[in-house]
Design an enzyme around this catalytic site. Structure first.
Site, mmCIF file in Angstrom:
data_model
loop_
_atom_site.group_PDB
_atom_site.id
_atom_site.type_symbol
_atom_site.label_atom_id
_atom_site.label_comp_id
_atom_site.label_asym_id
_atom_site.label_seq_id
_atom_site.Cartn_x
_atom_site.Cartn_y
_atom_site.Cartn_z
ATOM 1 N N SER A 140 26.414 35.857 36.425
ATOM 2 C CA SER A 140 27.244 34.816 35.804
ATOM 3 C C SER A 140 26.340 33.908 34.979
ATOM 4 C CB SER A 140 27.921 33.970 36.903
ATOM 5 O OG SER A 140 28.536 32.823 36.347
ATOM 6 N N TYR A 153 27.229 29.249 44.777
ATOM 7 C CA TYR A 153 27.587 30.265 43.772
ATOM 8 C C TYR A 153 26.428 30.463 42.783
ATOM 9 C CZ TYR A 153 30.461 32.753 40.312
ATOM 10 O OH TYR A 153 30.973 33.696 39.441
HETATM 11 N N1 LIG Z 1 36.126 34.786 36.095
HETATM 12 C C1 LIG Z 1 35.014 34.204 35.685
HETATM 13 O O1 LIG Z 1 35.054 33.209 34.919
HETATM 14 C C2 LIG Z 1 33.678 34.748 36.106
HETATM 15 C C3 LIG Z 1 32.547 34.249 35.434
HETATM 16 C C4 LIG Z 1 31.294 34.734 35.809
HETATM 17 C C5 LIG Z 1 31.185 35.694 36.789
HETATM 18 N N2 LIG Z 1 32.301 36.147 37.421
HETATM 19 C C6 LIG Z 1 32.113 37.152 38.447
HETATM 20 O O2 LIG Z 1 32.872 38.296 38.137
HETATM 21 C C7 LIG Z 1 33.163 39.023 39.327
HETATM 22 C C8 LIG Z 1 34.642 39.360 39.354
HETATM 23 O O3 LIG Z 1 35.374 38.148 39.466
HETATM 24 P P1 LIG Z 1 36.817 37.912 38.799
HETATM 25 O O4 LIG Z 1 36.703 36.728 37.937
HETATM 26 O O5 LIG Z 1 37.337 39.193 38.277
HETATM 27 O O6 LIG Z 1 37.622 37.414 40.075
HETATM 28 P P2 LIG Z 1 38.743 38.092 40.989
HETATM 29 O O7 LIG Z 1 38.929 37.145 42.123
HETATM 30 O O8 LIG Z 1 39.905 38.487 40.176
HETATM 31 O O9 LIG Z 1 38.014 39.420 41.459
HETATM 32 C C9 LIG Z 1 37.068 39.456 42.488
HETATM 33 C C10 LIG Z 1 37.348 40.676 43.328
HETATM 34 O O10 LIG Z 1 36.364 40.773 44.353
HETATM 35 C C11 LIG Z 1 37.041 41.145 45.535
HETATM 36 N N3 LIG Z 1 36.270 40.764 46.717
HETATM 37 C C12 LIG Z 1 36.038 39.522 47.211
HETATM 38 N N4 LIG Z 1 35.331 39.597 48.341
HETATM 39 C C13 LIG Z 1 35.108 40.913 48.573
HETATM 40 C C14 LIG Z 1 34.426 41.628 49.584
HETATM 41 N N5 LIG Z 1 33.846 41.007 50.610
HETATM 42 N N6 LIG Z 1 34.371 42.984 49.499
HETATM 43 C C15 LIG Z 1 34.955 43.638 48.475
HETATM 44 N N7 LIG Z 1 35.628 43.008 47.487
HETATM 45 C C16 LIG Z 1 35.692 41.665 47.541
HETATM 46 C C17 LIG Z 1 38.364 40.390 45.475
HETATM 47 O O11 LIG Z 1 39.323 40.925 46.363
HETATM 48 C C18 LIG Z 1 38.719 40.585 44.012
HETATM 49 O O12 LIG Z 1 39.395 41.802 43.808
HETATM 50 C C19 LIG Z 1 32.684 38.151 40.475
HETATM 51 O O13 LIG Z 1 31.419 38.602 40.919
HETATM 52 C C20 LIG Z 1 32.563 36.778 39.834
HETATM 53 O O14 LIG Z 1 31.637 35.963 40.509
HETATM 54 C C21 LIG Z 1 33.536 35.698 37.084
#
Ligand SMILES: NC(=O)c1ccc[n+]([C@@H]2O[C@H](COP(=O)([O-])OP(=O)(O)OC[C@H]3O[C@@H](n4cnc5c(N)ncnc54)[C@H](O)[C@@H]3O)[C@@H](O)[C@H]2O)c1
Length: 252
Positions: A140, A153
């Site tokens: 991120s 985080y």
């Molecule tokens: N959305 C943003 O702005 C953003 C920015 C930077 C990084 N990210 C990163 O992107 C990745 C995806 O996030 P997203 O935004 O799509 O959110 P999201 O909540 O839609 O997706 C995250 C997924 O991870 C799964 N998950 C959580 N804990 C878990 C576990 N213990 N085992 C297996 N699966 C698990 C959840 O069920 C969900 O499907 C994450 O690593 C997040 O930190 C997101």
């Protein structure tokens, strides 16, 4: 098709960035393992969409922070598809809390899922990867710059960037490439939960939008396309790299 015949495990693939990546990799010819931890219905929906558009996929439930569940997921993948070409470490959770009220349990949960999960999936998948194998981690921009009330985080994502570089060096002799992506604010259920929990959701959404010089929120597909580049032979000389996909946020 850019991933024809490849087997790709995508963690956290039932929503957001993971889901968009699973759908794109499926369209590009990969056999997709849709990992999920909670909603079987959502994971099955992703599998059905891939199958409907002529691809191949299965859903496997596993909490990435639990070694025995990760091991079982890898074994099930091997039983079904005989190999692993791409590991897309994507599952993650966020925690918005001042450090003084962050409990040990809070801290452990974020670090266990966001960082230990990537260690465990890599540890168990790599022995099945051969030359040309690829790992793509989701870090991120919060791993590159600080953010108030987001310490656990930020620490987890900084760890992902360091883990990526270390693994890239460890497995370069095996011709396995390891890279990570640093998304900006991407319009996913995670970001929506964050916005909705804020005192003024409209203002918070505006703030997230305007933090990107390109003037919009990122879409899950923006990250999926970057992951496709890193998964494909188009990036065959790229390893240990941190690919920022943030609409210019960290260029400021
Ligand atoms: N959305 C943003 O702005 C953003 C920015 C930077 C990084 N990210 C990163 O992107 C990745 C995806 O996030 P997203 O935004 O799509 O959110 P999201 O909540 O839609 O997706 C995250 C997924 O991870 C799964 N998950 C959580 N804990 C878990 C576990 N213990 N085992 C297996 N699966 C698990 C959840 O069920 C969900 O499907 C994450 O690593 C997040 O930190 C997101």
């Amino acid at each position: 098709m850019r991933l024809e015949g490849k087997v790709a495990i995508i963690t956290g693939a039932s929503s957001g960035i993971g889901k968009a990546t699973a759908l794109l990799f499926g369209r590009e010819g990969a056999k997709v393992v849709v990992n999920y931890s909670h909603s079987t219905d959502e994971a099955n929906e992703v599998v059905n969409s891939i199958v409907k558009s002529g691809g191949e996929a299965i859903a496997i439930k596993a909490d990435v922070s639990k070694e025995h569940e990760v091991k079982a997921m890898i074994e099930e993948t091997i039983k079904k598809y005989r190999k692993i070409d791409i590991l897309r470490n994507n599952a993650g959770v966020e925690l918005q809390k001042p450090i003084t009220i962050t409990s040990e349990e809070d801290w452990n949960k974020v670090l266990d899922i966001n960082l230990k999960g990537m260690f465990l999936c890599s540890k168990h998948a790599i022995p099945y990867m051969t030359e040309g194998g690829v790992i793509i981690n989701t870090a991120s921009v919060a791993g590159l710059v600080g953010s108030a009330n987001l310490s656990a985080y930020c620490a987890s994502k900084g760890g992902v960037i360091a883990l990526t570089k270390a693994l890239a060096l460890e497995f370069a002799p095996n011709k396995i490439r390891v890279n990570c992506i640093c998304p900006g604010a991407i319009d996913t259920p995670m970001l929506r939960r964050f916005i909705d929990a804020s005192p003024d959701p409209k203002a918070t959404e505006k703030q997230f939008t305007s933090m990107h010089p390109l003037g919009r929120l990122g879409q899950p597909e923006d990250i999926a396309r970057a992951a496709l580049f890193l998964a494909s032979d188009s990036s065959s000389f790229i390893t240990g790299h941190t690919l920022v996909v943030d609409g210019g946020f960290t260029a400021q």
